[in-house]
Design an enzyme around this catalytic site. Structure first.
Site, PDB file in Angstrom:
ATOM      1  N   CYS A  39      31.924 -12.231 -24.788  1.00 29.07           N
ATOM      2  CA  CYS A  39      32.868 -13.348 -24.987  1.00 29.07           C
ATOM      3  C   CYS A  39      33.803 -13.073 -26.153  1.00 29.07           C
ATOM      4  O   CYS A  39      34.022 -13.924 -27.008  1.00 29.07           O
ATOM      5  CB  CYS A  39      32.092 -14.638 -25.238  1.00 29.07           C
ATOM      6  SG  CYS A  39      30.810 -14.970 -24.042  1.00 29.07           S
TER       7      CYS A  39
ATOM      8  N   SER B 294      25.649 -21.102 -25.585  1.00 24.09           N
ATOM      9  CA  SER B 294      24.216 -20.890 -25.397  1.00 24.09           C
ATOM     10  C   SER B 294      23.387 -21.478 -26.541  1.00 24.09           C
ATOM     11  O   SER B 294      22.159 -21.528 -26.442  1.00 24.09           O
ATOM     12  CB  SER B 294      23.906 -19.394 -25.214  1.00 24.09           C
ATOM     13  OG  SER B 294      24.418 -18.950 -23.977  1.00 24.09           O
TER      14      SER B 294
ATOM     15  N   CYS C 177      24.200 -16.218 -22.780  1.00 28.13           N
ATOM     16  CA  CYS C 177      24.863 -15.240 -23.634  1.00 28.13           C
ATOM     17  C   CYS C 177      24.313 -15.454 -25.041  1.00 28.13           C
ATOM     18  O   CYS C 177      24.833 -16.251 -25.814  1.00 28.13           O
ATOM     19  CB  CYS C 177      26.377 -15.424 -23.593  1.00 28.13           C
ATOM     20  SG  CYS C 177      27.286 -14.054 -24.337  1.00 28.13           S
TER      21      CYS C 177
ATOM     22  N   ARG D 285      31.011 -19.770 -20.505  1.00 29.33           N
ATOM     23  CA  ARG D 285      29.648 -20.298 -20.508  1.00 29.33           C
ATOM     24  C   ARG D 285      29.549 -21.718 -21.044  1.00 29.33           C
ATOM     25  O   ARG D 285      28.478 -22.311 -21.027  1.00 29.33           O
ATOM     26  CB  ARG D 285      28.745 -19.370 -21.311  1.00 29.33           C
ATOM     27  CG  ARG D 285      28.534 -18.037 -20.636  1.00 29.33           C
ATOM     28  CD  ARG D 285      28.013 -16.979 -21.573  1.00 29.33           C
ATOM     29  NE  ARG D 285      27.802 -15.730 -20.853  1.00 29.33           N
ATOM     30  CZ  ARG D 285      28.736 -14.833 -20.588  1.00 29.33           C
ATOM     31  NH1 ARG D 285      29.972 -15.045 -21.000  1.00 29.33           N
ATOM     32  NH2 ARG D 285      28.469 -13.738 -19.932  1.00 29.33           N
TER      33      ARG D 285
ATOM     34  N   CYS E  25      25.482 -11.506 -29.872  1.00 28.23           N
ATOM     35  CA  CYS E  25      25.088 -10.250 -30.506  1.00 28.23           C
ATOM     36  C   CYS E  25      24.802 -10.445 -31.995  1.00 28.23           C
ATOM     37  O   CYS E  25      25.456 -11.223 -32.664  1.00 28.23           O
ATOM     38  CB  CYS E  25      26.201  -9.220 -30.341  1.00 28.23           C
ATOM     39  SG  CYS E  25      26.594  -8.876 -28.629  1.00 28.23           S
TER      40      CYS E  25
ATOM     41  N   CYS F  61      29.960 -11.604 -30.193  1.00 30.63           N
ATOM     42  CA  CYS F  61      29.514 -11.277 -28.840  1.00 30.63           C
ATOM     43  C   CYS F  61      30.318 -10.124 -28.278  1.00 30.63           C
ATOM     44  O   CYS F  61      31.522 -10.022 -28.519  1.00 30.63           O
ATOM     45  CB  CYS F  61      29.638 -12.513 -27.941  1.00 30.63           C
ATOM     46  SG  CYS F  61      29.160 -12.223 -26.236  1.00 30.63           S
TER      47      CYS F  61
ATOM     48  N   HIS G 277      35.915 -16.178 -28.779  1.00 26.45           N
ATOM     49  CA  HIS G 277      35.594 -16.351 -30.196  1.00 26.45           C
ATOM     50  C   HIS G 277      36.828 -16.119 -31.065  1.00 26.45           C
ATOM     51  O   HIS G 277      37.027 -16.787 -32.081  1.00 26.45           O
ATOM     52  CB  HIS G 277      34.460 -15.411 -30.612  1.00 26.45           C
ATOM     53  CG  HIS G 277      33.108 -15.886 -30.187  1.00 26.45           C
ATOM     54  ND1 HIS G 277      32.505 -16.996 -30.724  1.00 26.45           N
ATOM     55  CD2 HIS G 277      32.243 -15.405 -29.255  1.00 26.45           C
ATOM     56  CE1 HIS G 277      31.328 -17.174 -30.157  1.00 26.45           C
ATOM     57  NE2 HIS G 277      31.145 -16.228 -29.259  1.00 26.45           N
TER      58      HIS G 277
ATOM     59  N   GLU H  14      23.441 -11.325 -21.703  1.00 27.65           N
ATOM     60  CA  GLU H  14      23.879 -10.692 -22.950  1.00 27.65           C
ATOM     61  C   GLU H  14      22.957 -11.189 -24.047  1.00 27.65           C
ATOM     62  O   GLU H  14      22.795 -12.384 -24.234  1.00 27.65           O
ATOM     63  CB  GLU H  14      25.332 -11.066 -23.253  1.00 27.65           C
ATOM     64  CG  GLU H  14      25.972 -10.225 -24.360  1.00 27.65           C
ATOM     65  CD  GLU H  14      25.537 -10.653 -25.751  1.00 27.65           C
ATOM     66  OE1 GLU H  14      25.504  -9.787 -26.638  1.00 27.65           O
ATOM     67  OE2 GLU H  14      25.236 -11.830 -25.939  1.00 27.65           O
TER      68      GLU H  14
END
Length: 580
Positions: free
Chosen positions: A66, A515, A559, A492, A562, A63, A70, A15
């Site tokens: 996920c 990440s 990930c 993750r 976004c 994201c 969040h 992602e």
């Protein structure tokens, strides 16, 4: 062989947007790798000045994968800042929702993102369906294992190839000598890849029942967003509440989760790992591991009772687990020495997220670019550090912390896997160790869901239907200034949102995602992040096919959250990426 630099941009089957640039010596071994996040998030900036009770709805959009975690971290941050307890039923519902996210995410990652690093899809065309059936039945009692079933899968795959298009299996390094599975094992894995696509749709029902929809389920500060009804399904309040019908569906989903993990995911992982035992010696990383903890058995205030324990392991020392305090400003800090951000305190300083800053400052070349200057800033990801150390987060970190703390279930699962594969515990510090740990963790969590479900049902039977606490809902009851940290363990890795509230509005918001911990660039002291450290020493079997790089990077399940696209002041696109 001459020294060279290889660039993988973008890294696919993740992602987000990630670039790996690796320097190789004359023998073909990677001497230095650099992890570059080529996207900027910016949600922290968007949240300033907003009602903190609404923050979760924005934070979820960090994201597209996920989303749930969040939202959880955000509402927990507000609840922590306001010392806002929630009912036990709400904790149970959150546990079930987070657990379903874990199981779904881990299974989907294995089959649809990571398995193709080990499974040669084209080789499956050579498989004998009868032998594939015998193999599948030798490792599991999964009912979809007949010769006819595997014959049908082979025919479907053959149609892809004969049409000149591999469809969802295009752009692989098929035929690379790094692939070792026999054709029958490849066919079995492809079949289960397809099965998992249908399976995951059923899993999403749990989030839809408790959160109204999936992805981006609903949340609320102070509890769970759905009431519990013991009445009939009629127009009115009961029609929008979770009733016995919905709870029965949830129970069915839990059963389906566990069956797929037991009959498909766990056996497949162990079978595939047996063909790649040398990968239990490759891709170690930094050797430090961090877990915030998750799944409160009582409340968020009782961290010592969490099913997934909190703690840090340093220098691979499993005999000692250090305590972690997310409020201690000397423990968690973010650095930007090699990131495209600036701090008012200087590029070499570290800031705790309560006083964190999000000042974007791009100083790299104008895209598209062939190489980045890895001695300068080269990523939109910051470099988090715990007590000055780079830390790996994720399934391996959680399993190791639980193992080191003596969790009986985890020790049993790890012991069975080590015995079956005939490897020592130190083999877990590796690329394949991360992959195996993710599977073992999935079994651990899936089995725990039944207990939470029965606890919720038991509460309902005694008349305890409360899922929300409205005691502190109005801002006039809040202190003028408050700060809190909401944490969770996302699939993750360790995730936390740090929040500062002033006069009822968000003054500062900082999210440090898994990440960020794993994919961050080198810090001011030159310490590599986990991605970068894990690639050092790897050799490519085929120089222009970075299969080994993908195996190791995918073992972390990247990930890259976004974010907005990069544009210049006139609105023109600045960044283009090409598939390598």
């Amino acid at each position: 062989m001459a020294k060279r630099t290889i660039t993988v941009d973008p890294v696919t089957r993740i992602e987000g947007h990630l670039r790996i640039q690796a320097d190789m010596d004359g023998s073909g071994a990677i001497t230095r790798a650099s992890s570059s996040g080529t996207m900027v998030r910016g949600v922290e900036i968007i949240l300033r000045g907003r009602d903190p009770r609404d923050a979760w709805a924005f934070a979820q959009r960090i994201c597209g994968v996920c989303t749930l975690v969040h939202g959880i971290a955000s509402v927990r941050a507000v609840e922590d800042a306001l010392h806002y307890p929630i009912p036990r039923n709400a904790e149970i519902i959150r546990n079930l929702m987070i657990a379903a996210q874990f199981v779904q995410d881990h299974v989907m990652h294995f089959y649809h993102l990571h398995a193709l690093d080990w499974v040669d899809v084209v080789s499956a065309l050579k498989a004998d369906p009868a032998k594939a059936s015998a193999l599948a039945q030798s490792i599991s009692d999964y009912p979809r294992s007949s010769p006819g079933y595997f014959s049908d899968v082979k025919k479907k795959l053959t149609r892809f190839v004969d049409s000149g298009q591999l469809g969802i299996f295009a752009n692989g390094y098929w035929g690379n000598p790094g692939y070792r599975l026999p054709p029958e094992a490849n066919l079995m894995a492809v079949a289960h890849y397809l099965d998992a696509l249908a399976w995951q749709r059923e899993v999403a029902k749990l989030h839809a029942i408790f959160g109204g929809k999936n992805p981006h389920p609903n949340f609320v500060v102070g509890g769970a967003p759905t009431a519990i009804s013991v009445g009939p399904d009629i127009k009115g309040a009961g029609a929008t509440a979770v009733n016995i019908t919905g709870l029965d569906i949830v129970h069915g989903v839990i059963g389906e989760l566990r069956r797929f993990v037991d009959q498909v995911y766990l056996p497949d992982t162990l079978a595939i790992a047996g063909f790649y035992k040398d990968w239990f010696r490759n891709g170690e990383g930094v050797g430090n591991f961090l877990s915030y903890g998750e799944f409160p058995q009582k409340s968020m205030a009782d961290i010592d009772t969490f099913m997934i324990p909190r703690g840090a392991i340093v220098n691979r020392d499993l005999s000692h687990v250090e305590e972690v305090d997310l409020r201690d400003r000397q423990q968690v800090q973010e650095f930007v020495a090699h990131s495209w951000y600036s701090y008012t305190t200087g590029k070499k300083s570290g800031l705790h997220p309560f006083v964190g800053q999000t000042h974007l400052k791009y100083t790299g070349p104008k895209p598209p670019f062939e190489t980045l200057d890895m001695d300068a800033s080269y990523s939109w990801i910051k470099s988090p550090r715990w007590k000055g150390r780079a830390m790996e987060v994720g399934p391996l970190a959680r399993v190791l912390v639980a193992y080191a703390k003596g969790d009986e279930k985890v020790r049993e699962l790890v012991g069975l896997a080590l015995k079956k594969l005939d490897i020592p515990p130190t083999a877990l510090f590796s690329t394949m160790g991360r992959t195996a740990a993710r599977t073992l963790e999935t079994k651990w969590i899936a089995d725990a869901m039944e207990g939470w479900y029965q606890e919720l049902i038991g509460n309902i039977r005694t008349g305890n239907l409360k899922t929300f606490n409205n005691a502190l809902w109005e801002p006039h009851t809040w202190p003028p200034h408050a700060q809190g940290v909401g944490f969770t363990e996302a699939p993750r890795g360790s995730l936390a949102h740090w929040l500062v509230i002033h006069e009822g509005l968000v003054e500062n918001y900082q999210a440090v995602v898994p990440s960020t911990w794993n994919a961050g660039p080198r810090d001011a002291a030159g310490q590599e992040g986990p991605y970068e450290a894990s690639l050092r020493g790897l050799k490519l079997a085929v120089a222009d096919q970075p299969l080994e790089i993908l195996r190791t990077i995918h073992s972390f399940d990247p990930c890259i959250a976004c974010a907005v696209h990069m544009v210049d002041p006139s609105g023109e696109e600045m960044l283009q990426v090409k598939v390598v």
